[in-house]
Design a protein around this motif. Structure first.
Motif, short mmCIF file in Angstrom:
data_model
loop_
_atom_site.label_atom_id
_atom_site.label_comp_id
_atom_site.label_asym_id
_atom_site.label_seq_id
_atom_site.Cartn_x
_atom_site.Cartn_y
_atom_site.Cartn_z
N VAL A 51 1.06 -1.13 -0.34
CA VAL A 51 -0.10 0.53 0.07
C VAL A 51 1.00 0.90 0.11
CG1 VAL A 51 -2.04 1.30 1.55
CG2 VAL A 51 -1.80 -1.37 1.06
N SER A 52 1.87 1.02 0.84
CA SER A 52 2.54 2.94 0.82
C SER A 52 3.93 2.32 0.45
CB SER A 52 2.46 2.48 2.92
OG SER A 52 3.39 1.88 3.42
N GLU A 53 5.34 1.59 0.11
CA GLU A 53 5.92 1.69 -0.25
C GLU A 53 6.76 1.31 -1.58
OE1 GLU A 53 8.58 -0.25 2.26
OE2 GLU A 53 7.72 0.07 4.56
N THR A 54 7.31 2.01 -2.08
CA THR A 54 7.90 2.28 -3.15
C THR A 54 8.85 0.86 -3.95
OG1 THR A 54 8.17 5.27 -3.66
CG2 THR A 54 9.15 3.75 -4.92
N PRO A 55 8.35 0.15 -4.32
CA PRO A 55 9.25 -0.67 -5.20
C PRO A 55 11.29 -0.69 -5.60
CG PRO A 55 8.33 -1.14 -6.78
CD PRO A 55 8.03 0.38 -5.68
N VAL A 56 12.03 -1.43 -5.53
CA VAL A 56 13.56 -0.96 -5.94
C VAL A 56 13.32 -1.77 -6.57
CG1 VAL A 56 16.17 -1.50 -5.67
CG2 VAL A 56 14.30 -1.39 -3.79
N PRO A 57 14.29 -0.82 -8.14
CA PRO A 57 13.83 -1.50 -9.63
C PRO A 57 14.56 -2.36 -9.78
CG PRO A 57 14.88 0.96 -9.30
CD PRO A 57 13.95 0.07 -8.26
N PRO A 58 14.14 -3.73 -10.30
CA PRO A 58 14.73 -4.56 -10.64
C PRO A 58 16.05 -4.69 -10.51
CG PRO A 58 12.77 -4.89 -11.74
CD PRO A 58 12.91 -3.57 -11.61
N THR A 59 16.83 -4.03 -11.89
CA THR A 59 18.08 -3.54 -11.63
C THR A 59 19.03 -3.62 -10.66
OG1 THR A 59 17.95 -1.61 -12.52
CG2 THR A 59 18.20 -2.90 -14.49
N GLU A 60 18.66 -2.12 -9.40
CA GLU A 60 18.87 -2.43 -8.40
C GLU A 60 19.20 -3.99 -7.24
OE1 GLU A 60 18.63 0.85 -6.52
OE2 GLU A 60 17.71 2.60 -8.57
N VAL A 61 18.81 -4.68 -7.54
CA VAL A 61 18.51 -5.90 -7.56
C VAL A 61 19.23 -6.85 -7.49
CG1 VAL A 61 17.21 -7.79 -5.83
CG2 VAL A 61 15.85 -5.40 -5.99
N ASN A 62 19.31 -7.50 -9.19
CA ASN A 62 20.55 -7.88 -9.94
C ASN A 62 20.35 -6.99 -10.90
OD1 ASN A 62 20.78 -10.23 -11.73
ND2 ASN A 62 18.89 -11.08 -11.62
N GLU A 63 21.97 -7.26 -11.24
CA GLU A 63 22.46 -6.10 -12.34
C GLU A 63 22.54 -7.00 -13.49
OE1 GLU A 63 27.33 -7.92 -11.75
OE2 GLU A 63 26.18 -5.57 -11.24
N ASP A 64 22.22 -8.11 -12.97
CA ASP A 64 21.93 -9.06 -14.79
C ASP A 64 19.82 -9.08 -15.91
OD1 ASP A 64 24.35 -9.73 -14.83
OD2 ASP A 64 24.32 -11.76 -13.55
N SER A 65 19.53 -8.15 -14.63
CA SER A 65 18.24 -8.26 -15.12
C SER A 65 18.42 -7.12 -15.95
CB SER A 65 17.43 -7.62 -14.09
OG SER A 65 15.75 -7.83 -14.86
N PRO A 66 17.42 -6.71 -17.31
CA PRO A 66 17.34 -6.16 -18.31
C PRO A 66 17.18 -4.41 -17.94
CG PRO A 66 16.21 -7.79 -19.56
CD PRO A 66 16.94 -8.05 -17.65
N GLY A 67 17.60 -3.06 -18.00
CA GLY A 67 17.78 -2.91 -17.80
C GLY A 67 15.60 -1.81 -18.47
N ALA A 68 15.56 -2.97 -19.48
CA ALA A 68 14.61 -1.96 -20.51
C ALA A 68 13.26 -2.39 -19.95
CB ALA A 68 14.59 -2.60 -21.56
N LEU A 69 13.49 -3.19 -18.76
CA LEU A 69 12.39 -3.83 -18.05
C LEU A 69 11.74 -3.08 -17.07
CD1 LEU A 69 12.83 -8.29 -18.47
CD2 LEU A 69 11.08 -6.15 -20.02
N ASP A 70 12.55 -2.87 -16.23
CA ASP A 70 12.50 -1.91 -15.42
C ASP A 70 11.07 -1.15 -15.37
OD1 ASP A 70 14.35 -2.34 -13.39
OD2 ASP A 70 16.07 -0.72 -13.83
#
Length: 565
Positions: free
Chosen positions: A232-251
């Motif tokens: 409800v209240s918090e902002t998710p961390v973009p996937p690339t900040e958790v897994n650097e191998d995740s494509p930035g285009a999907l953030d």
């Protein structure tokens, strides 16, 4: 000592247990009538004791059974044996397609999922949701445990319908999560106990995509309520900040899907799929672009204080909440101030209302709320809050969406007493009728059958056929046993009772007779004496002109007598 196998409805044999969850157990089974293997989901006996839940379960199972799509596990049948004349106390069950494959949650548990596979899995989920949403069915419990990947790599989404029944039968987040087992995939509106639509499924799909890309859910906590609060209240961390191998285009795709406000998410599954496909070959956004998108989706807005205030009212009394941020957000502080102002205004309004209330109105009086076109589940909840009992009756409607309320008895605004029963008429969708078997009937009998089924006779086309009597139905524009709207026009093709006679003048008598017999006519050779004969004998004239003649007609074939030797 062996025991007799359990058989439901005299048709479905229940074999070994193959899976279970918080609300039901799934067994391998056999459809003894059709001779095919099936999966049988049997509702937990504790949930089955709730009459309201059984009603919702039955309505949702009926909705799920009408969906047929390659990405959705097919529901063949559903039953509630305790309502049958047999008097059994068996819980409700659903008979489904038996799938050989692996649950998506087990695939995730094995380790990192390749990006191409992650995108393919989510695309399959969205394909199923696109179909179900257009059919008016919201899943409400999209998670890896409800997604199967077959041995051939095809995605199959399960548990359409039963998830909705469970979520709406629970009054709080904590109670709901006890049944479903996790709040990690809840949308913010589900976490707050608000009505949900198709966009809640898109949020849950966004959580699944996040987990496939990073190996974990975007929000984690010590309790389901703590996780629900973060949704409800918090902002998710973009996937690339958790897994650097995740494509930035999907953030941006993930952040858009996880927007708190449903109106800021993708409007439907088709748009989500399109954005996902484009992002696979697209460029990664810059840090500035990603920051601007995060600010747009999760920054302060006029709705932020209202949403957080509603969250506090629901969740602040639970001592198990755990936060992942170091301090309270500014919106929370302002929400607290707003909440105090609202409470003060409410108290003043309540005091004023008490002073203005007529003495003759009994304290137990209630007014039936306006429930037209709201979901039957919401209607039951609203009536329950007023200490009124809902009695559901299904009724077809071409104007009201299936599952929504058509009307109530007493009608809205009527004063009733605490504990009274209100009859709620729920739409079962547009009325349909079954097309009868028409082929082979006479035209008269076909007209009667169409009238009895509530259908209209359209055009009647005659077609020659040497094997059918006149006015026998050969074809119909609607298939037999098809479900169509009442008064649908059905066109017929009927036998004319006639055949086309070919001009056989000049043919040999043998060939001419064979042709007439082939088309259903009776040849009658007539020898002429006033013309020169021929060898072999040939037809000089016919008693009927070439063209259409009645089946079985006798046609004279006149030929010249052979010349005297």
């Amino acid at each position: 000592m062996s025991t007799e196998p359990r058989v439901l409805a005299g048709r479905y044999r229940v074999d070994e247990l193959i899976g279970h969850g918080g609300m039901a157990k799934v067994y391998r089974g056999q459809d003894l009538t059709l001779g095919r293997a099936v999966a049988i989901k049997i509702l937990d006996p504790e949930l089955a004791r709730d009459t309201a839940f059984r009603t919702r379960f039955r309505l949702e199972a009926q909705s799920a059974s009408r969906m047929s799509h390659p990405s959705i596990v097919r529901v063949y049948d559903a039953g509630d044996p305790s309502t049958a004349d047999s008097g059994t106390d068996e819980p409700p069950y659903i008979v489904m397609e038996l799938i050989s494959g692996t649950l998506l949650k087990d695939i995730i548990a094995r380790g990192p999922v390749p990006v191409d596979d992650a995108v393919r899995y989510v695309d399959g989920i969205l394909e199923a949701l696109d179909y179900s949403h257009r059919a008016g069915v919201v899943h409400r419990d999209i998670k890896p445990g409800n997604v199967m990947v077959t041995d051939k790599g095809q995605v199959k989404v399960m548990d359409f319908g039963i998830a909705r029944a469970v979520s709406d039968s629970s009054s709080t987040v904590a109670e709901t999560t006890q049944i479903i087992g996790t709040a990690a995939y809840f949308s913010p509106e589900q976490a707050k106990g608000e009505p949900v639509d198709a966009r809640a499924d898109l949020y849950s799909t966004g959580v699944v995509l996040y987990e496939l890309l990073t190996g974990r859910q975007p929000f984690r906590g010590e309790s389901p309520v703590a996780v629900a609060y973060q949704h409800v209240s918090e902002t998710p961390v973009p996937p690339t900040e958790v897994n650097e191998d995740s494509p930035g285009a999907l953030d941006p795709i993930v952040l858009r899907a996880l927007a708190k406000d449903p109106y800021q998410r993708y409007p439907d599954a088709a748009h989500f799929r399109s954005a996902l496909d484009s992002a696979v070959s697209g460029h990664a956004p810059s840090r500035k672009e990603l920051g601007a998108l995060t600010s747009e989706l999760y920054g302060p807005s006029p709705r932020a204080a209202q949403e957080t205030a509603r969250s506090l009212r629901q969740l602040s009394t639970d001592t198990t909440m755990a936060r992942t941020q170091s301090g309270p957000p500014v919106a929370w502080i302002w929400a607290g101030v707003a909440l105090l102002a609202v409470l003060l205004a409410s108290v003043l309004f309540w005091v004023w209302t008490l002073s203005m209330r007529p003495d003759e109105v009994p304290s137990t009086s209630r007014q039936v709320p306006d429930l037209v076109n709201v979901s039957s589940e919401r209607a039951q909840d609203d009536l329950s809050e007023l200490d009124l009992t809902a009695k559901l009756i299904l009724e077809s409607s071409s104007d009201i969406t299936e599952g929504n309320v058509i009307r109530t008895d007493p009608e809205a605004g009527t004063a009733v007493r605490e504990g009274d029963s209100v009859t709620v008429y729920v739409s079962s969708g547009k009325e349909t009728v079954v097309v009868p078997m028409l082929e082979g009937l006479s035209l008269s009998a076909a007209k009667d059958a169409l009238a009895a089924a509530g259908l209209e006779l359209g055009t009647v086309i005659q077609r020659n056929d040497n094997g059918l009597a006149a006015d026998t139905v050969m074809e119909a524009s609607e298939d037999a046993e098809a479900e169509v709207a009442p008064k649908t026009v059905v066109n017929l093709v009927v036998a004319s009772g006639r055949v086309t006679l070919t001009d056989v003048t000049g043919w040999t008598m043998e060939a001419a007779q064979a042709e007439l017999e082939r088309i259903g006519l009776t040849p009658s050779p007539v020898e002429l004496t006033d013309c020169p004969g021929a060898t072999p004998p040939t037809v000089a004239s016919m008693s009927a002109a070439p063209g259409d003649v009645e089946i079985g007609s006798t046609v004279e074939l006149r030929y010249c007598a052979a010349a005297a030797g």
